[in-house]
Design a protein around this motif. Structure first.
Motif, PDB file in Angstrom:
ATOM      1  N   CYS A 260       0.822  -1.215   0.000  1.00 49.38           N
ATOM      2  CA  CYS A 260       0.000   0.000   0.000  1.00 49.38           C
ATOM      3  C   CYS A 260       0.854   1.262   0.000  1.00 49.38           C
ATOM      4  CB  CYS A 260      -0.928   0.016   1.206  1.00 49.38           C
ATOM      5  SG  CYS A 260      -1.885   1.529   1.337  1.00 49.38           S
ATOM      6  N   GLY A 261       0.804   1.978  -1.131  1.00 50.71           N
ATOM      7  CA  GLY A 261       1.519   3.255  -1.204  1.00 50.71           C
ATOM      8  C   GLY A 261       0.611   4.433  -0.901  1.00 50.71           C
ATOM      9  N   GLY A 262      -0.678   4.151  -0.733  1.00 50.78           N
ATOM     10  CA  GLY A 262      -1.659   5.223  -0.582  1.00 50.78           C
ATOM     11  C   GLY A 262      -1.376   6.169   0.565  1.00 50.78           C
ATOM     12  N   VAL A 263      -0.939   5.619   1.698  1.00 50.72           N
ATOM     13  CA  VAL A 263      -0.767   6.457   2.893  1.00 50.72           C
ATOM     14  C   VAL A 263       0.372   7.485   2.771  1.00 50.72           C
ATOM     15  CG1 VAL A 263      -1.849   5.003   4.640  1.00 50.72           C
ATOM     16  CG2 VAL A 263       0.480   4.498   3.897  1.00 50.72           C
ATOM     17  N   PHE A 264       1.127   7.401   1.685  1.00 51.23           N
ATOM     18  CA  PHE A 264       2.213   8.366   1.487  1.00 51.23           C
ATOM     19  C   PHE A 264       1.780   9.565   0.642  1.00 51.23           C
ATOM     20  CE2 PHE A 264       4.092   4.343   2.486  1.00 51.23           C
ATOM     21  CZ  PHE A 264       5.105   4.675   3.370  1.00 51.23           C
ATOM     22  N   SER A 265       0.637   9.431  -0.036  1.00 50.85           N
ATOM     23  CA  SER A 265       0.273  10.511  -0.950  1.00 50.85           C
ATOM     24  C   SER A 265      -1.201  10.893  -0.928  1.00 50.85           C
ATOM     25  CB  SER A 265       0.658  10.128  -2.381  1.00 50.85           C
ATOM     26  OG  SER A 265      -0.070   8.984  -2.790  1.00 50.85           O
ATOM     27  N   LYS A 266      -2.036  10.108  -0.245  1.00 48.56           N
ATOM     28  CA  LYS A 266      -3.456  10.487  -0.248  1.00 48.56           C
ATOM     29  C   LYS A 266      -4.123  10.156   1.084  1.00 48.56           C
ATOM     30  CE  LYS A 266      -5.229   6.188  -2.084  1.00 48.56           C
ATOM     31  NZ  LYS A 266      -6.066   5.482  -2.993  1.00 48.56           N
ATOM     32  N   LEU A 267      -5.266  10.807   1.285  1.00 45.78           N
ATOM     33  CA  LEU A 267      -6.036  10.648   2.506  1.00 45.78           C
ATOM     34  C   LEU A 267      -7.498  10.539   2.092  1.00 45.78           C
ATOM     35  CD1 LEU A 267      -5.278  10.794   5.565  1.00 45.78           C
ATOM     36  CD2 LEU A 267      -5.845  13.201   5.515  1.00 45.78           C
ATOM     37  N   ALA A 268      -8.349  10.040   2.996  1.00 42.86           N
ATOM     38  CA  ALA A 268      -9.765   9.912   2.649  1.00 42.86           C
ATOM     39  C   ALA A 268     -10.615  10.523   3.752  1.00 42.86           C
ATOM     40  CB  ALA A 268     -10.110   8.437   2.451  1.00 42.86           C
ATOM     41  N   VAL A 269     -11.860  10.812   3.417  1.00 48.07           N
ATOM     42  CA  VAL A 269     -12.802  11.384   4.385  1.00 48.07           C
ATOM     43  C   VAL A 269     -14.134  10.659   4.240  1.00 48.07           C
ATOM     44  CG1 VAL A 269     -13.940  13.474   5.209  1.00 48.07           C
ATOM     45  CG2 VAL A 269     -11.692  13.652   4.140  1.00 48.07           C
ATOM     46  N   ARG A 270     -14.695  10.232   5.382  1.00 49.52           N
ATOM     47  CA  ARG A 270     -16.014   9.591   5.377  1.00 49.52           C
ATOM     48  C   ARG A 270     -17.116  10.633   5.198  1.00 49.52           C
ATOM     49  NH1 ARG A 270     -15.467   6.078  10.818  1.00 49.52           N
ATOM     50  NH2 ARG A 270     -16.679   7.866  11.543  1.00 49.52           N
ATOM     51  N   ALA A 271     -18.333  10.153   4.955  1.00 54.13           N
ATOM     52  CA  ALA A 271     -19.457  11.082   4.735  1.00 54.13           C
ATOM     53  C   ALA A 271     -19.773  11.927   5.962  1.00 54.13           C
ATOM     54  CB  ALA A 271     -20.685  10.290   4.301  1.00 54.13           C
ATOM     55  N   ASP A 272     -19.354  11.485   7.144  1.00 53.44           N
ATOM     56  CA  ASP A 272     -19.591  12.302   8.348  1.00 53.44           C
ATOM     57  C   ASP A 272     -18.421  13.237   8.643  1.00 53.44           C
ATOM     58  OD1 ASP A 272     -17.764  10.380   9.055  1.00 53.44           O
ATOM     59  OD2 ASP A 272     -18.819   9.681  10.845  1.00 53.44           O
ATOM     60  N   GLY A 273     -17.484  13.358   7.690  1.00 53.94           N
ATOM     61  CA  GLY A 273     -16.398  14.313   7.850  1.00 53.94           C
ATOM     62  C   GLY A 273     -15.206  13.789   8.628  1.00 53.94           C
ATOM     63  N   VAL A 274     -15.198  12.495   8.930  1.00 53.52           N
ATOM     64  CA  VAL A 274     -14.069  11.926   9.678  1.00 53.52           C
ATOM     65  C   VAL A 274     -12.958  11.511   8.702  1.00 53.52           C
ATOM     66  CG1 VAL A 274     -13.356   9.955  11.100  1.00 53.52           C
ATOM     67  CG2 VAL A 274     -15.447  11.212  11.657  1.00 53.52           C
ATOM     68  N   TYR A 275     -11.750  11.994   8.997  1.00 50.16           N
ATOM     69  CA  TYR A 275     -10.588  11.578   8.195  1.00 50.16           C
ATOM     70  C   TYR A 275     -10.307  10.106   8.438  1.00 50.16           C
ATOM     71  CZ  TYR A 275      -8.970  16.526   7.969  1.00 50.16           C
ATOM     72  OH  TYR A 275      -8.838  17.863   7.770  1.00 50.16           O
ATOM     73  N   VAL A 276     -10.037   9.350   7.351  1.00 51.46           N
ATOM     74  CA  VAL A 276      -9.597   7.960   7.471  1.00 51.46           C
ATOM     75  C   VAL A 276      -8.439   7.757   6.486  1.00 51.46           C
ATOM     76  CG1 VAL A 276     -11.802   6.993   8.273  1.00 51.46           C
ATOM     77  CG2 VAL A 276     -11.401   7.215   5.826  1.00 51.46           C
ATOM     78  N   PRO A 277      -7.602   6.728   6.686  1.00 59.45           N
ATOM     79  CA  PRO A 277      -6.450   6.583   5.795  1.00 59.45           C
ATOM     80  C   PRO A 277      -6.843   6.265   4.356  1.00 59.45           C
ATOM     81  CG  PRO A 277      -6.218   5.202   7.765  1.00 59.45           C
ATOM     82  CD  PRO A 277      -7.612   5.742   7.772  1.00 59.45           C
ATOM     83  N   CYS A 278      -7.973   5.556   4.185  1.00 55.54           N
ATOM     84  CA  CYS A 278      -8.407   5.138   2.855  1.00 55.54           C
ATOM     85  C   CYS A 278      -9.883   4.795   2.973  1.00 55.54           C
ATOM     86  CB  CYS A 278      -7.602   3.893   2.428  1.00 55.54           C
ATOM     87  SG  CYS A 278      -8.178   3.138   0.893  1.00 55.54           S
ATOM     88  N   THR A 279     -10.636   4.898   1.880  1.00 60.97           N
ATOM     89  CA  THR A 279     -12.056   4.529   1.967  1.00 60.97           C
ATOM     90  C   THR A 279     -12.209   3.049   2.301  1.00 60.97           C
ATOM     91  OG1 THR A 279     -12.070   4.298  -0.419  1.00 60.97           O
ATOM     92  CG2 THR A 279     -12.952   6.349   0.458  1.00 60.97           C
ATOM     93  N   LEU A 280     -11.157   2.268   2.096  1.00 62.18           N
ATOM     94  CA  LEU A 280     -11.224   0.847   2.474  1.00 62.18           C
ATOM     95  C   LEU A 280     -10.753   0.605   3.908  1.00 62.18           C
ATOM     96  CD1 LEU A 280     -10.251  -1.201  -0.702  1.00 62.18           C
ATOM     97  CD2 LEU A 280     -12.487  -0.513   0.134  1.00 62.18           C
ATOM     98  N   LEU A 281     -10.414   1.673   4.610  1.00 62.96           N
ATOM     99  CA  LEU A 281     -10.083   1.551   6.042  1.00 62.96           C
ATOM    100  C   LEU A 281     -10.958   2.525   6.832  1.00 62.96           C
ATOM    101  CD1 LEU A 281      -6.197   1.350   5.730  1.00 62.96           C
ATOM    102  CD2 LEU A 281      -7.657  -0.439   6.690  1.00 62.96           C
ATOM    103  N   PRO A 282     -12.302   2.428   6.689  1.00 64.25           N
ATOM    104  CA  PRO A 282     -13.177   3.443   7.279  1.00 64.25           C
ATOM    105  C   PRO A 282     -13.256   3.376   8.794  1.00 64.25           C
ATOM    106  CG  PRO A 282     -14.501   1.693   6.298  1.00 64.25           C
ATOM    107  CD  PRO A 282     -13.064   1.400   5.948  1.00 64.25           C
ATOM    108  N   GLY A 283     -12.742   2.311   9.409  1.00 64.88           N
ATOM    109  CA  GLY A 283     -12.818   2.189  10.860  1.00 64.88           C
ATOM    110  C   GLY A 283     -11.668   2.870  11.577  1.00 64.88           C
ATOM    111  N   ILE A 284     -10.656   3.341  10.838  1.00 65.12           N
ATOM    112  CA  ILE A 284      -9.509   3.983  11.499  1.00 65.12           C
ATOM    113  C   ILE A 284      -9.718   5.499  11.444  1.00 65.12           C
ATOM    114  CG2 ILE A 284      -7.002   4.268  11.469  1.00 65.12           C
ATOM    115  CD1 ILE A 284      -6.767   1.480  10.317  1.00 65.12           C
ATOM    116  N   ALA A 285     -10.344   6.043  12.490  1.00 67.90           N
ATOM    117  CA  ALA A 285     -10.682   7.467  12.518  1.00 67.90           C
ATOM    118  C   ALA A 285      -9.474   8.296  12.926  1.00 67.90           C
ATOM    119  CB  ALA A 285     -11.830   7.692  13.493  1.00 67.90           C
ATOM    120  N   LEU A 286      -9.210   9.376  12.165  1.00 64.45           N
ATOM    121  CA  LEU A 286      -8.004  10.174  12.408  1.00 64.45           C
ATOM    122  C   LEU A 286      -8.301  11.604  12.836  1.00 64.45           C
ATOM    123  CD1 LEU A 286      -6.153   9.118   9.110  1.00 64.45           C
ATOM    124  CD2 LEU A 286      -5.778   8.136  11.375  1.00 64.45           C
TER     125      LEU A 286
END
Ligand code: SF4
Ligand code: SF4
Lengths: 376, 93
Positions: A260-286
């Motif tokens: 996984c190279g994603g965590v070095f260049s991109k970030l994701a956000v859930r529909a409730d505005g919570v940052y997560v590392p990737c849309t496939l890791l929605p349980g890791i709230a940042l």
């Protein structure tokens, strides 16, 4: 280890938790990404201003179905105003002529991805629901007519795996798309509840690899895959070839959880505005947008830092990899999938495991040597 | 363009400073991405419309070591390339 960019280059956003469909294999509605409420327009617009200040270059809008949001044009204008480009991931059923004209007018749309799972209504709708095929194809046609780039995603599942040649002919010859991408209905999301009827069996996976590899050859490389059977076939060919050539053991990135190279260049956000590392890791709230600063989360959140060091975890340290010949050339697969299947992103993903696949399918490793087809 | 011509960055393009003084330029209208080494990033940061190619060459000579004699030619070619890609423009002097 790859260098971490100063700010994320791209952000993937679940812009809504709502969807007008309930596709049987969709990961969203039984994952931790299925959150209670959508954010209001103003909050997203304030976040886009922050992205602009942080020089983010690209936003991907997914969900849910982004086009259920009546304020989507206003949100896209906020992205454009902040000097970014964008892509939209859609089921295609709500894209009108007017919407296609609007997207074209922004001149910043990288692509709209429309999901097509069959060349006929019965195959496409076998997981996606009645009446969806004609609307999705219409969406592709109006987007094409307005010059908006269209990227079609085919999710391979138990009910369409035998239809792949027709699907390729329909998309590439019929609709004249330059290419399409493929994935697989995995055990993520709803597919966990409907696994028997939808998820690929081992036999299906073998058939999908064989068919997609030969179709890709016939169509001059116009079938793409970042995950799913075609991507696995390519990855496993590489692993088998390198192992046969006798590579040195144990050096990363092969030999570690480095896929996984994603965590070095991109970030994701859930529909409730919570940052997560990737849309496939929605349980890791940042943290939460507009409360926690993007650059602070990106540069300082301990869980993100931990995920980046995942690249250094040697496969030889996992019981399930003990004695495996492929260790020097294995990268352990997507952490999102490992999280769903094993409960931890810090383990190899069972779905990406070549040794396990060979044992379950009864195939010999030489199946993946150059010149050999993936045949039982 | 004459070396005395002032240069301004295109404000609708994005300048991303990265690690070790490297940077990326991004043109959202075309999707073009252009990598800048520390000298290129140094010049781009100063493209506020008040300086010319000659000014940039003088500043580079002041701030960096082992600058070649033909620095003005090199800076001129670099600026010309950025202008050609829509990342900057010359101002009428
Ligand atoms: S978690 Fe999986 S899907 Fe997400 S960036 Fe990493 S490899 Fe890709
Ligand atoms: S057991 Fe599977 S995951 Fe582990 S190194 Fe071997 S192929 Fe990779």
């Amino acid at each position: 280890m790859p260098r971490v960019m100063r700010t994320p280059r791209a952000i993937e956003i679940d812009i809504t938790n709502r969807c007008n469909l309930r596709c049987e294999y969709c990961y969203h509605f039984s994952s931790e990404g299925d959150v209670a409420a959508d954010l209001p327009t103003d909050e997203w617009l304030a976040f886009f201003d922050e992205l602009g200040r942080s020089s983010v270059m690209e936003v991907t809008l997914g969900g849910g179905e982004p086009f259920v949001r009546a304020d989507l044009p206003e949100l896209i204008e906020g992205i454009v105003r902040n000097r970014m480009r964008y892509s939209v991931l859609s089921n295609g059923t709500l894209i009108t002529e007017d919407m296609a004209a609007f997207l074209a007018g922004t001149r910043r749309c990288n692509h709209v991805q429309v999901s097509i799972d069959g060349a006929t209504p019965d195959v496409h709708e076998s997981c996606r629901g009645a009446g969806t095929f004609r609307k999705a194809v219409h969406a592709i046609e109006v987007l094409q007519a307005h010059g908006v780039p269209v990227a079609v995603r085919v999710t391979v599942h138990h009910r369409n795996v035998r239809d792949l040649p027709n699907i390729a002919r329909f998309l590439l010859d019929g609709l004249g798309l330059p290419s399409f991408s493929t994935n697989a209905a995995s055990y993520l999301g709803l597919c966990r509840d409907h696994a028997d009827g939808v998820a690929l069996t081992v036999e299906d996976r073998v058939l999908a690899m064989t068919t997609l590899e030969s179709l890709n050859e016939r169509y001059g490389g116009r079938i793409q895959a970042a995950a799913g059977p075609l991507a696995e076939a390519r990855m496993w060919r590489e692993m088998v070839r390198k192992t046969a050539e006798g590579g040195a053991a144990g050096d990363c990135p092969g030999g570690c959880l480095s896929s996984c190279g994603g965590v070095f260049s991109k970030l994701a956000v859930r529909a409730d505005g919570v940052y997560v590392p990737c849309t496939l890791l929605p349980g890791i709230a940042l943290g939460r947008i507009t409360v926690d600063g993007l650059e602070d989360v990106w540069n300082n959140h301990p869980e993100l830092e931990r995920l980046r060091t995942r690249q250094t975890l040697p496969l030889a340290g996992f019981d399930e990899c003990g004695g495996c010949d492929y260790i020097p050339h294995c990268r352990g697969g997507c952490p999102g999938l490992s999280y769903t299947l094993t409960g931890s992103p810090y383990r190899p993903s069972p779905d990406a495991c070549l040794r396990r696949f060979l044992a379950e399918s009864g195939l010999g490793a030489d199946t993946f040597l150059p010149g050999n087809g993936v045949t039982p | 363009m004459p070396s005395a011509c002032r240069v301004v960055a295109n404000p609708s393009t994005v300048f991303r400073e990265e690690l070790d003084d490297w940077a990326l330029l991004f043109n959202p209208d075309t999707g073009a991405v252009y990598g800048l080494n520390p000298v290129g990033a140094f010049i781009r940061k100063r493209m506020d419309g008040s300086r010319s190619v000659r000014d940039f060459a003088d500043l580079v000579a002041e701030h960096f070591e082992d600058v070649p004699d033909e620095v003005e030619l090199e800076v001129s070619a670099f600026v010309e390339e950025l202008v050609g890609m829509g990342f900057a423009e010359y101002l009428e002097s």
